[in-house]
Design an enzyme around this catalytic site. Sequence first.
Site, short mmCIF file in Angstrom:
data_model
loop_
_atom_site.label_atom_id
_atom_site.label_comp_id
_atom_site.label_asym_id
_atom_site.label_seq_id
_atom_site.Cartn_x
_atom_site.Cartn_y
_atom_site.Cartn_z
N SER A 114 0.87 -1.18 0.00
CA SER A 114 0.00 0.00 0.00
C SER A 114 0.90 1.23 0.00
O SER A 114 2.02 1.18 0.53
CB SER A 114 -0.86 0.01 1.26
OG SER A 114 -1.34 1.32 1.54
N TYR A 170 -2.04 -0.40 10.08
CA TYR A 170 -1.97 -0.73 8.65
C TYR A 170 -0.63 -0.30 8.06
O TYR A 170 0.03 -1.07 7.36
CB TYR A 170 -3.12 -0.02 7.94
CG TYR A 170 -3.35 -0.47 6.52
CD1 TYR A 170 -3.84 -1.74 6.25
CD2 TYR A 170 -3.09 0.38 5.45
CE1 TYR A 170 -4.07 -2.16 4.95
CE2 TYR A 170 -3.32 -0.03 4.14
CZ TYR A 170 -3.82 -1.29 3.90
OH TYR A 170 -4.04 -1.70 2.61
N1 LIG Z 1 -8.77 -1.11 -0.33
C1 LIG Z 1 -7.73 -0.30 -0.36
O1 LIG Z 1 -7.85 0.96 -0.27
C2 LIG Z 1 -6.33 -0.84 -0.55
C3 LIG Z 1 -5.31 0.04 -0.89
C4 LIG Z 1 -4.01 -0.44 -1.03
C5 LIG Z 1 -3.75 -1.78 -0.82
N2 LIG Z 1 -4.78 -2.63 -0.48
C6 LIG Z 1 -4.42 -4.03 -0.23
O2 LIG Z 1 -4.99 -4.84 -1.25
C7 LIG Z 1 -5.37 -6.12 -0.70
C8 LIG Z 1 -6.84 -6.37 -0.99
O3 LIG Z 1 -7.60 -5.30 -0.42
P1 LIG Z 1 -9.19 -5.22 -0.58
O4 LIG Z 1 -9.57 -3.81 -0.31
O5 LIG Z 1 -9.61 -5.87 -1.85
O6 LIG Z 1 -9.63 -6.10 0.68
P2 LIG Z 1 -10.95 -6.96 0.98
O7 LIG Z 1 -12.00 -6.76 -0.04
O8 LIG Z 1 -11.29 -6.70 2.42
O9 LIG Z 1 -10.38 -8.46 0.86
C9 LIG Z 1 -9.57 -9.01 1.82
C10 LIG Z 1 -9.34 -10.45 1.44
O10 LIG Z 1 -8.51 -11.09 2.43
C11 LIG Z 1 -9.07 -12.36 2.70
N3 LIG Z 1 -8.69 -12.86 4.01
C12 LIG Z 1 -8.88 -12.24 5.22
N4 LIG Z 1 -8.39 -13.03 6.20
C13 LIG Z 1 -7.89 -14.15 5.60
C14 LIG Z 1 -7.24 -15.32 6.07
N5 LIG Z 1 -6.97 -15.49 7.38
N6 LIG Z 1 -6.87 -16.27 5.19
C15 LIG Z 1 -7.13 -16.12 3.85
N7 LIG Z 1 -7.71 -15.02 3.34
C16 LIG Z 1 -8.09 -14.05 4.21
C17 LIG Z 1 -10.57 -12.11 2.61
O11 LIG Z 1 -11.24 -13.33 2.40
P3 LIG Z 1 -12.23 -14.04 3.43
O12 LIG Z 1 -12.68 -13.02 4.45
O13 LIG Z 1 -13.33 -14.55 2.54
O14 LIG Z 1 -11.39 -15.13 4.01
C18 LIG Z 1 -10.61 -11.27 1.35
O15 LIG Z 1 -10.54 -12.12 0.21
C19 LIG Z 1 -5.03 -6.05 0.79
O16 LIG Z 1 -3.75 -6.60 1.00
C20 LIG Z 1 -5.01 -4.57 1.07
O17 LIG Z 1 -4.22 -4.22 2.17
C21 LIG Z 1 -6.05 -2.21 -0.34
#
Ligand SMILES: NC(=O)c1ccc[n+]([C@@H]2O[C@H](COP(=O)([O-])OP(=O)(O)OC[C@H]3O[C@@H](n4cnc5c(N)ncnc54)[C@H](OP(=O)(O)O)[C@@H]3O)[C@@H](O)[C@H]2O)c1
Length: 257
Positions: A140, A153
């Site tokens: 991020s 975070y």
């Molecule tokens: N959203 C943002 O603004 C943003 C910005 C920069 C970077 N990112 C990064 O991009 C990535 C995806 O973000 P997102 O916003 O798409 O998040 P999201 O929609 O909340 O998805 C999170 C994912 O992590 C999985 N997960 C959580 N706990 C887990 C576990 N113990 N084992 C396996 N899977 C697990 C969840 O699946 P289940 O709950 O179904 O297991 C889900 O598939 C993250 O690393 C985040 O930090 C996000």
Amino acid sequence: MAGAKYPWKVAWITGASGAICGEIARRLAAAGVTIAATARPGGKLDQLAAGGEGIKAYPADVLRPDELKATVAKIESALGPIDLALLGAGMYAPFDIRNIDLDGFHRSMALNVDGVINAVAAALPSMLARKSGHIAIMGSLFGYAGWPENGSYGASKAAVINLAESLKLELEGTGVAVTIINPGFVDTPLNAAYDPKKKLYVMSKERCARKILEKLGGKPYEIAFPTQVELFLKTVRSLPRALSFPLIRWFARMMQG
Ligand SMILES: NC(=O)c1ccc[n+]([C@@H]2O[C@H](COP(=O)([O-])OP(=O)(O)OC[C@H]3O[C@@H](n4cnc5c(N)ncnc54)[C@H](OP(=O)(O)O)[C@@H]3O)[C@@H](O)[C@H]2O)c1
């Protein structure tokens, strides 16, 4: 057949039931890449696999190293070698210095850092044996510099940025490529608890997935966007502390309105 647009036949994606990685999984599958989709067992993962030709569900918890090793073995015996491991399982926990949520901090560090290295440990041995593979880690922009109210975070994402640098240096010459992906704010459930007034340059998950996939096939070390935020944070980070802290404080206050 390898997807014409992309250099991978089989991609393993953790966090595949989530917003950004789910979108990437669907786009890659539509381009002919076979997707092994991992998240914890449940409806969201099943929905993804049911909705996309070429997406197969491999439920596992990234906090359990042995389960991940067994999952990788299952994937490789059913689908063939993993060419791309995209490690996207992650979470955000709010951080209030006057009332520190220790549980949130520990859970974020575990999922965002241990979850990544557990998956690397599972996927890397067969990549090294084949002298080929690509590991892409979701970081991020918040990992570039410490930011007020972002202690959980930001610390976890700084850790994976540093980890990716180590991997990159150590894996040079092995045939295994490393990419760190650092997006800014994406409109997903992950950051729903973050004060909306303080979210700048928010993009959709579709735009985020598109921007990642525009570059990921070229296996660059780093993909970061939006550029203006990336450059601001990298510049601030490289300044002497006497300048960088006031600048960040000023910027963070400005965002509070
Ligand atoms: N959203 C943002 O603004 C943003 C910005 C920069 C970077 N990112 C990064 O991009 C990535 C995806 O973000 P997102 O916003 O798409 O998040 P999201 O929609 O909340 O998805 C999170 C994912 O992590 C999985 N997960 C959580 N706990 C887990 C576990 N113990 N084992 C396996 N899977 C697990 C969840 O699946 P289940 O709950 O179904 O297991 C889900 O598939 C993250 O690393 C985040 O930090 C996000």
